[in-house]
Scaffold this active site. Structure first.
Site, PDB file in Angstrom:
ATOM      1  N   HIS A 172       0.855  -1.180   0.000  1.00  0.00           N
ATOM      2  CA  HIS A 172       0.000   0.000   0.000  1.00  0.00           C
ATOM      3  C   HIS A 172       0.900   1.241   0.000  1.00  0.00           C
ATOM      4  O   HIS A 172       1.403   1.652   1.058  1.00  0.00           O
ATOM      5  CB  HIS A 172      -0.902   0.013   1.235  1.00  0.00           C
ATOM      6  CG  HIS A 172      -1.937  -1.063   1.260  1.00  0.00           C
ATOM      7  ND1 HIS A 172      -3.043  -1.039   0.440  1.00  0.00           N
ATOM      8  CD2 HIS A 172      -2.035  -2.197   2.001  1.00  0.00           C
ATOM      9  CE1 HIS A 172      -3.792  -2.113   0.679  1.00  0.00           C
ATOM     10  NE2 HIS A 172      -3.197  -2.832   1.617  1.00  0.00           N
ATOM     11  N   HIS A 189      -0.967  -6.593  -5.231  1.00  0.00           N
ATOM     12  CA  HIS A 189      -1.017  -7.846  -4.483  1.00  0.00           C
ATOM     13  C   HIS A 189      -0.435  -8.949  -5.349  1.00  0.00           C
ATOM     14  O   HIS A 189      -0.641  -8.974  -6.566  1.00  0.00           O
ATOM     15  CB  HIS A 189      -2.475  -8.174  -4.127  1.00  0.00           C
ATOM     16  CG  HIS A 189      -2.714  -9.631  -3.872  1.00  0.00           C
ATOM     17  ND1 HIS A 189      -3.274 -10.474  -4.822  1.00  0.00           N
ATOM     18  CD2 HIS A 189      -2.458 -10.410  -2.786  1.00  0.00           C
ATOM     19  CE1 HIS A 189      -3.364 -11.690  -4.331  1.00  0.00           C
ATOM     20  NE2 HIS A 189      -2.880 -11.686  -3.094  1.00  0.00           N
ATOM     21  N   ASN A 245       0.668 -13.385  -5.103  1.00  0.00           N
ATOM     22  CA  ASN A 245       0.639 -14.614  -4.322  1.00  0.00           C
ATOM     23  C   ASN A 245       1.028 -15.773  -5.221  1.00  0.00           C
ATOM     24  O   ASN A 245       0.585 -15.861  -6.358  1.00  0.00           O
ATOM     25  CB  ASN A 245      -0.769 -14.838  -3.743  1.00  0.00           C
ATOM     26  CG  ASN A 245      -0.917 -16.191  -3.077  1.00  0.00           C
ATOM     27  OD1 ASN A 245      -1.391 -17.139  -3.695  1.00  0.00           O
ATOM     28  ND2 ASN A 245      -0.504 -16.269  -1.830  1.00  0.00           N
ATOM     29  N   HIS A 301      -0.151  -5.498 -17.647  1.00  0.00           N
ATOM     30  CA  HIS A 301      -0.695  -6.663 -18.338  1.00  0.00           C
ATOM     31  C   HIS A 301       0.278  -7.225 -19.370  1.00  0.00           C
ATOM     32  O   HIS A 301       0.288  -8.439 -19.606  1.00  0.00           O
ATOM     33  CB  HIS A 301      -2.035  -6.314 -18.982  1.00  0.00           C
ATOM     34  CG  HIS A 301      -3.180  -6.406 -18.025  1.00  0.00           C
ATOM     35  ND1 HIS A 301      -3.841  -7.585 -17.774  1.00  0.00           N
ATOM     36  CD2 HIS A 301      -3.762  -5.462 -17.230  1.00  0.00           C
ATOM     37  CE1 HIS A 301      -4.785  -7.367 -16.873  1.00  0.00           C
ATOM     38  NE2 HIS A 301      -4.763  -6.091 -16.530  1.00  0.00           N
ATOM     39  N   ARG A 319      -1.764 -17.590  11.687  1.00  0.00           N
ATOM     40  CA  ARG A 319      -1.329 -16.427  12.469  1.00  0.00           C
ATOM     41  C   ARG A 319      -2.117 -15.199  12.002  1.00  0.00           C
ATOM     42  O   ARG A 319      -1.994 -14.760  10.868  1.00  0.00           O
ATOM     43  CB  ARG A 319       0.170 -16.205  12.279  1.00  0.00           C
ATOM     44  CG  ARG A 319       0.724 -15.021  13.064  1.00  0.00           C
ATOM     45  CD  ARG A 319       2.228 -14.935  12.919  1.00  0.00           C
ATOM     46  NE  ARG A 319       2.778 -13.841  13.690  1.00  0.00           N
ATOM     47  CZ  ARG A 319       3.096 -12.643  13.191  1.00  0.00           C
ATOM     48  NH1 ARG A 319       2.903 -12.399  11.905  1.00  0.00           N
ATOM     49  NH2 ARG A 319       3.596 -11.698  13.958  1.00  0.00           N
TER      50      ARG A 319
END
Length: 298
Positions: A94, A104, A106, A143, A258
């Site tokens: 951020h 983001h 992952n 992209h 967590r």
């Protein structure tokens, strides 16, 4: 399966990403190594207090369990009753400047096992971009690099993963997409272990070349209270999606993960304004009209 190679890659990717953010921001890092009583643990790194980044988290986890939670089995009932092993890296950044998008990323690996049965395994992940003020140059670059990453494995994957990303990062209760998308894939094992692992690495490695040029172009752009307030308002959509719809958040909560690492993705400051609407023909209205709708950027 060479599962140790996956963990080695995730650890290496975390180191490289943290080094890259350290090179551009003077904030302070906090590092936490944690254990999960049900099995496994992780290593969380967070950056705050800098001149460029308001909040950044880069987490690696490697956990085990006797039963997969509903977040994993709802769409795959054949996994019910299997133990699991899951490892992955997650990143959320951020920035302070409203002209720099939130990002983001992952990448993850799952294996679901049961005695006297063949293990079921798959890769997943991707990345998406959430601008507050749209910029065509940034969207095309993002992209294009996503497409380049996919094409290192197969020319057919980008269109498929882009469509999945547009569908996934959508808030039905707002009838809005979270941002301009990127890549999203899950339950991926169709190319075999070696090529599927390569795909995960190509996507993980490409985040830097997709995001840092945008960050560097926009980080010093002047802004005022109006832009800041709109950034805080739009961050509310980020929170809504992550707490209501995000599978990773639900998986973490259902596996007694967590909590500080699970909620790392949430922005440090956010606002909700009752029934707010952008002024017609404003830069804020342009975001809704031209950027928060799926389109072909490349």
């Amino acid at each position: 399966m060479e599962k140790s190679a996956i963990k080695d890659y995730l650890d290496s990717l975390q180191d490289r990403l943290c080094d890259e953010f350290t090179a551009i921001d003077d904030g302070l890092w906090r590092e936490d190594q944690w254990l999960r009583k049900e099995g496994g643990g992780g290593y969380s790194r967070s950056l705050s207090g800098g001149s460029i980044i308001e909040k950044l988290g880069v987490n690696v986890s490697h956990i085990f369990g006797k039963t997969l939670p509903s977040a994993a089995t709802d769409k795959r009932p054949e996994l019910t009753g299997r133990g699991f092993e899951a490892m992955g890296l997650s990143l959320v950044v951020h920035p302070k400047n409203p002209y720099v998008p939130t990002a983001h990323a992952n990448v993850r690996f799952f294996a679901a096992e049961k005695p006297d049965h063949e293990p079921i395994w798959w890769f997943g992940g991707g990345y998406d971009l959430t601008p507050y003020y749209g910029n065509v140059q940034d969207c095309v670059h993002w992209h294009r690099e996503a497409k380049n990453a996919c094409e290192k494995v197969s020319p057919d994957l980008y269109d498929r993963f882009k469509k999945s990303c547009d569908q996934y990062f959508y808030l039905p209760h707002r009838d809005e997409h979270r941002g301009i998308g990127g890549l999203f894939f899950d339950d991926f094992n169709e190319l075999g272990f070696r090529e599927s692992f390569k795909l995960m690495r190509c996507i993980g490695d490409s985040f830097s070349v997709a995001y840092f040029p945008i960050l560097n172009r926009r980080k010093s752009q002047p802004f005022g209270e109006r832009e800041r307030n709109f950034q805080l308002y739009r961050r509310g959509r980020y929170v809504e999606f992550n707490l209501v719809y995000d599978r990773g958040t639900l998986f973490g909560l259902q596996t007694n993960g967590r909590i500080e690492s699970i909620l790392m993705s949430l922005p440090p400051m956010v606002s909700w304004i009752y029934d707010w609407k952008p002024q017609p023909e404003s830069a804020e209205a342009e975001l809704y009209e031209n950027y928060l709708r799926p389109r072909d950027w490349v």
